[in-house]
Each structure stands twice: as C-alpha cells, then as structure tokens.
Design a protein around this motif. Sequence first.
Motif, PDB file in Angstrom:
ATOM      1  N   MET A 114       2.604  12.274   1.461  1.00 15.62           N
ATOM      2  CA  MET A 114       2.079  11.819   2.741  1.00 15.62           C
ATOM      3  C   MET A 114       2.124  10.300   2.856  1.00 15.62           C
ATOM      4  N   ILE A 115       1.649   9.600   1.829  1.00 13.49           N
ATOM      5  CA  ILE A 115       1.548   8.146   1.943  1.00 13.49           C
ATOM      6  C   ILE A 115       2.925   7.490   1.883  1.00 13.49           C
ATOM      7  N   GLN A 116       3.867   8.063   1.154  1.00 14.52           N
ATOM      8  CA  GLN A 116       5.204   7.478   1.101  1.00 14.52           C
ATOM      9  C   GLN A 116       5.969   7.728   2.396  1.00 14.52           C
ATOM     10  N   ARG A 117       5.755   8.891   3.008  1.00 18.76           N
ATOM     11  CA  ARG A 117       6.347   9.118   4.324  1.00 18.76           C
ATOM     12  C   ARG A 117       5.795   8.122   5.341  1.00 18.76           C
ATOM     13  N   ALA A 118       4.484   7.919   5.287  1.00 19.59           N
ATOM     14  CA  ALA A 118       3.862   6.977   6.210  1.00 19.59           C
ATOM     15  C   ALA A 118       4.390   5.564   5.978  1.00 19.59           C
ATOM     16  N   ALA A 119       4.552   5.182   4.720  1.00 16.88           N
ATOM     17  CA  ALA A 119       5.069   3.851   4.405  1.00 16.88           C
ATOM     18  C   ALA A 119       6.476   3.670   4.944  1.00 16.88           C
ATOM     19  N   ALA A 120       7.324   4.677   4.798  1.00 14.23           N
ATOM     20  CA  ALA A 120       8.692   4.589   5.312  1.00 14.23           C
ATOM     21  C   ALA A 120       8.681   4.405   6.824  1.00 14.23           C
ATOM     22  N   TYR A 121       7.801   5.125   7.499  1.00 14.95           N
ATOM     23  CA  TYR A 121       7.717   5.003   8.951  1.00 14.95           C
ATOM     24  C   TYR A 121       7.276   3.601   9.357  1.00 14.95           C
ATOM     25  N   LEU A 122       6.281   3.079   8.661  1.00 21.65           N
ATOM     26  CA  LEU A 122       5.782   1.738   8.979  1.00 21.65           C
ATOM     27  C   LEU A 122       6.873   0.684   8.797  1.00 21.65           C
ATOM     28  N   ILE A 123       7.676   0.827   7.756  1.00 19.05           N
ATOM     29  CA  ILE A 123       8.726  -0.148   7.476  1.00 19.05           C
ATOM     30  C   ILE A 123       9.840  -0.063   8.518  1.00 19.05           C
ATOM     31  N   CYS A 159       2.428   3.500  -6.553  1.00 20.35           N
ATOM     32  CA  CYS A 159       3.739   3.587  -7.208  1.00 20.35           C
ATOM     33  C   CYS A 159       3.702   2.916  -8.579  1.00 20.35           C
ATOM     34  N   ASN A 160       3.068   1.762  -8.671  1.00 21.17           N
ATOM     35  CA  ASN A 160       2.965   1.078  -9.961  1.00 21.17           C
ATOM     36  C   ASN A 160       2.227   1.921 -10.985  1.00 21.17           C
ATOM     37  N   GLU A 161       1.185   2.598 -10.539  1.00 23.58           N
ATOM     38  CA  GLU A 161       0.424   3.431 -11.476  1.00 23.58           C
ATOM     39  C   GLU A 161       1.229   4.637 -11.934  1.00 23.58           C
ATOM     40  N   GLN A 162       2.237   5.004 -11.141  1.00 22.87           N
ATOM     41  CA  GLN A 162       3.158   6.068 -11.553  1.00 22.87           C
ATOM     42  C   GLN A 162       4.386   5.493 -12.261  1.00 22.87           C
ATOM     43  N   ARG A 163       4.330   4.184 -12.549  1.00 18.47           N
ATOM     44  CA  ARG A 163       5.396   3.451 -13.234  1.00 18.47           C
ATOM     45  C   ARG A 163       6.697   3.432 -12.444  1.00 18.47           C
ATOM     46  N   ASN A 164       6.567   3.539 -11.132  1.00 19.07           N
ATOM     47  CA  ASN A 164       7.740   3.410 -10.259  1.00 19.07           C
ATOM     48  C   ASN A 164       7.731   1.996  -9.682  1.00 19.07           C
ATOM     49  N   THR A 165       8.004   1.037 -10.552  1.00 17.69           N
ATOM     50  CA  THR A 165       7.905  -0.372 -10.149  1.00 17.69           C
ATOM     51  C   THR A 165       8.990  -0.756  -9.148  1.00 17.69           C
ATOM     52  N   LYS A 166      10.131  -0.098  -9.215  1.00 15.80           N
ATOM     53  CA  LYS A 166      11.216  -0.407  -8.285  1.00 15.80           C
ATOM     54  C   LYS A 166      10.781  -0.113  -6.852  1.00 15.80           C
ATOM     55  N   LEU A 167      10.188   1.032  -6.617  1.00 14.38           N
ATOM     56  CA  LEU A 167       9.707   1.377  -5.284  1.00 14.38           C
ATOM     57  C   LEU A 167       8.550   0.475  -4.871  1.00 14.38           C
ATOM     58  N   ALA A 168       7.654   0.194  -5.813  1.00 12.51           N
ATOM     59  CA  ALA A 168       6.528  -0.694  -5.518  1.00 12.51           C
ATOM     60  C   ALA A 168       7.021  -2.065  -5.064  1.00 12.51           C
ATOM     61  N   ASP A 169       8.011  -2.594  -5.767  1.00 15.47           N
ATOM     62  CA  ASP A 169       8.539  -3.914  -5.411  1.00 15.47           C
ATOM     63  C   ASP A 169       9.167  -3.895  -4.022  1.00 15.47           C
ATOM     64  N   PHE A 170       9.878  -2.826  -3.683  1.00 22.16           N
ATOM     65  CA  PHE A 170      10.497  -2.716  -2.366  1.00 22.16           C
ATOM     66  C   PHE A 170       9.440  -2.754  -1.262  1.00 22.16           C
ATOM     67  N   ILE A 171       8.369  -2.013  -1.462  1.00 24.63           N
ATOM     68  CA  ILE A 171       7.301  -1.960  -0.455  1.00 24.63           C
ATOM     69  C   ILE A 171       6.601  -3.310  -0.350  1.00 24.63           C
ATOM     70  N   LEU A 172       6.354  -3.947  -1.485  1.00 24.77           N
ATOM     71  CA  LEU A 172       5.663  -5.230  -1.465  1.00 24.77           C
ATOM     72  C   LEU A 172       6.497  -6.332  -0.810  1.00 24.77           C
ATOM     73  N   VAL A 173       7.803  -6.264  -0.936  1.00 22.72           N
ATOM     74  CA  VAL A 173       8.653  -7.241  -0.243  1.00 22.72           C
ATOM     75  C   VAL A 173       8.383  -7.180   1.259  1.00 22.72           C
ATOM     76  N   TYR A 174       8.280  -5.969   1.781  1.00 24.47           N
ATOM     77  CA  TYR A 174       8.014  -5.828   3.220  1.00 24.47           C
ATOM     78  C   TYR A 174       6.602  -6.283   3.565  1.00 24.47           C
ATOM     79  N   ALA A 175       5.606  -5.870   2.775  1.00 25.04           N
ATOM     80  CA  ALA A 175       4.223  -6.279   3.032  1.00 25.04           C
ATOM     81  C   ALA A 175       4.080  -7.799   2.971  1.00 25.04           C
ATOM     82  N   ASP A 176       4.722  -8.422   1.990  1.00 23.69           N
ATOM     83  CA  ASP A 176       4.652  -9.880   1.856  1.00 23.69           C
ATOM     84  C   ASP A 176       5.283 -10.567   3.066  1.00 23.69           C
TER      85      ASP A 176
END
Length: 495
Positions: A114-123, A159-176
């Motif tokens: 749910m939250i990753q779908r929502a994040a994709a939509y927001l981006i 994502c970081n807590e699931q050790r998916n740092t690549k996805l976390a970094d992608f999302i943070l680039v947009y948030a930043d």
Amino acid sequence: DKLFQGALVASLSIPWGETKADSDRGGYHLVWTRDLVQSATALLATGQTGTPLRALIWLAAIQRRDGSFPQNSWLNGTAYWSGLQLDQIAAPILLAWRLYKQGVAIGLFDPRVMIQRAAAYLILQGPVTGQDRWEENAGYSPSTLATVIAGLVCVAEACNEQRNTKLADFILVYADWLAAHIEEWTVTRQGDLVEGFPRHYIRINPTDPDAPDSHADPNTTMIQLANGGGLHPARNVVGGDFLHLVRLGIRSANDPIVCDSIEVIDRVLKHDLPRGPGWRRYNHDGYGQKDDGRAFDGTGAGRCWPILTGERGHYELAAGRDPLPFIKSLENFANQGGMISEQLWDAEDLQNGNMKRGSATGAAMPLCWSHAEYISLVRSRHDGVCFDRVEPAFQRYVVNPVQSRHEIWSLRHPLRRISRGKILRIILAAEGSIVWSTDDWASTNRSDTTHESGLNLFFADFPTAEWPAGSAFTFTSFWKRDQRWEGRNWQVSVQ
C-alpha cells in the motif's frame, strides 16, 4: 462502522442540514481519508490500537491500483466525490508509520504494498495537488507538500529497515527535491497584507492541475477563491497551512519565514473570542455562516475553526512554549454535551439571538477532526513533542539539513530550467530511451531508463556540471513497450 470495520466518517451531521432536502445525499457522513487518518491517529494517541489498525486495513482495501485513494467514499468504499488531493494519498502512509513506531502487531497484513503504491503515485503526480486540504484550489500547497514529504520519508525509512537502500535512496532524492523548493513555490516576498512583513507563506500558489506551471511565481499568480471569495493575488491570501511544515518536522518552529508568517496570520486571521483565540482558514473565505446569520448556501463568510486553534497549539509546543491555553480553549469551545463544532461565530452577537460570539455556527457538529485535534494536542503536551512529528524527517530537514543535488522532471511537472551543476532526473511511468542533445541536435545521445522495480517507475539521470551555462538540454523519448516515438521534444535550459 461495525460492518465495514475501520471506516470512520467525518461527522454524523450535515452542515446547515436544516436547509438540505432529502435528495441531497452529501454531507459529512462519508469517509474522507484525511479525516479518517486524523481520527485514527488521535485514537492511537490515547493508546488504542485496534481501530487504527482496522482503519489502515480498510484504506488498503479501497486503494486503487495506481496507488491513489478516493476523495471521499461511503462506508463500503464506494467513491463519492472525484477530487485529487495529494495529502490524502500520503496520509495513510503516516498512519502506517505511526502504527509501526508504536509497536502495533499487524498480523498477516503487510502495508508495504500500500505505502509503496502510494509513494509511486505521489512521485508521478506531484508536486501540484488537484485540491488542497480545504478541497477548493489546485496548486503548490505548503500543508500538502509537508504531508507528502513526511510520507515519503516514512516509506524510505521502511525500505531501509528492509535493507532496500536502493529504493530508499530513490524516494529520498524526490523528497529532498520537494523540501528544497518549498519556499520557491509557496513563499512570497512581495506580500501587501501587513506592513513590514512582505515575506511569508501563502495559502496556496495556484496553477492548472491539468497543465501545471512548473515555475509558478507566488509573487505574481492570481487565485480564484471558491464560495464567492473572489479573484485575488495569491501573495495576499494567507492561511495557517504552513504550520504543517513544523508539525511534521520539515521546518523549524524558529525558521525566520515561519515566524514572519505567524505574525501575518495573527494580524489577518486571528479573532479573540470569549472562550479563547480562533483563526479563520484564510482571508476572503466564503465557506461559513452569512453575516446576517443565514445559512451558508454556496456563499457566506468563513468563520474560525477550532482545529486551527489546536494546530496553533502544536506550533507553540514545537516552539518550546506550553500549549495548555490552547487545550483549554478547545475544551471551552465544546458545547454542554462535549461536542466541538467545525466553525465558531466570530462576529458580534446577533440581535435575534441565533448566533453568539464564540459559539457554534450551523456548520458540522461534532466534527471528528476537531475532536482528534484536541486529543492529539493533549498527548503532544504530555510527551513534550508533537505526536505527529516524523522523527526521520525532523532529523533530515531540521537537525542536520540535507542539500538536494537533483532536479526532477516528469510528464506531470516538466521543468523548463535548472541550475548548472544539478543532476537532472527524468522519471517516467513506462520504459523508454531518452534521445537528447545539448547542441541543438548537432550531435545526439541515447540513454536508456533504469527500472526502479519497488515503485515500477523508470528514470534516467543527467549530470549538468560539464554542460555549458546557457545551453539547452533537448530530448524526446522512444517508448519501448509500444515501440513508438513520443512525437515531440522537450527543452530544459541550463542556467
């Protein structure tokens, strides 16, 4: 609701219901995602976990495949109105994060989809919202941006807590990137409302939601207000929406622009009522009881909202002051049955006695959002910190502020210019090859997009440090799945 568990309506009342016919099916006895999350968060603040978890599961059940949520819906999830509000896409992410941080056992339910779908939509759809939180105007809204940024940081943390740092970094680039442009999009430096304070947040920087201006200037845009509010320079229409930036941890309570904006809204919107201070949503607001006491009928005068007193209390806490006076005010605003209304009469008593200064108008009562604001403020004072604050966002943007290295281009928000030295990131919903030139097609280059599988998005990065100042990045796309060219070029100037 006992049948559709987790569905929480905004209110059992219909605003100015005495004027409504039986054929009018609207009213507040519907579920708004934003109001539901406010209510569920307040229950969580009291220590209850069952209803907040069921609310999250209900939201997951009604989420659309593209990651969005209805503007509002009936208890069974059937959508009613069709507006697009980005804060309502991000709000369920915040609820999921708060449940997780409170250690709530979620059983077999996994909110990550749910939250990753929502994040994709927001981006893909941001940063311009089709409607602000008042459901009236499109544009760059400080409260919407705050909610979206906080939500995206929560997804990245998960994502970081699931050790998916690549996805976390992608999302943070947009948030930043969003965080870096808040002031550019939502702060005027030419305001005329209060002498000596030309710099302040505006309520919203309007732009066409179907063809957004990616460089809309808050100093010059004009806003057509709903409910007969008229046409005004956007720089001269203010509200307390920017307080969400502090509440959620995106900006410091002591930020100079925030402090200037507090001064402006206090002089423009604040009313000292017999039972405590109140604030209107924004100047020229037309949603409220008419001046002669008649019911709102599409036009009126927007009155003070108790929730805004609570929001101000949260700001005072963040600024290091005791919010107890605001808690007391909210308690005083309640009627003899303990119900807090949507709006308060903020003019003098009417001679016919049907409106008294500081008492409820004919708007919704009780409003669950008003009660939720009170509960959250009580909990926040107990904790000494805003219950809603997203700690990872606070650390990232207030304690140790990060600098954005990117500019984001999307079909929804096509930039026309960027600063030399930034990395231009193009984000697409489908796989493509970017064919581009920086010398007016004297030479061409081809860059394939990279698939970010966690969000099912595609992107390509273009460092601009080596490009000449004054050059133009011209590009088009070849869509691989459809095996077709876009058929047009876009251009981004490098300044």
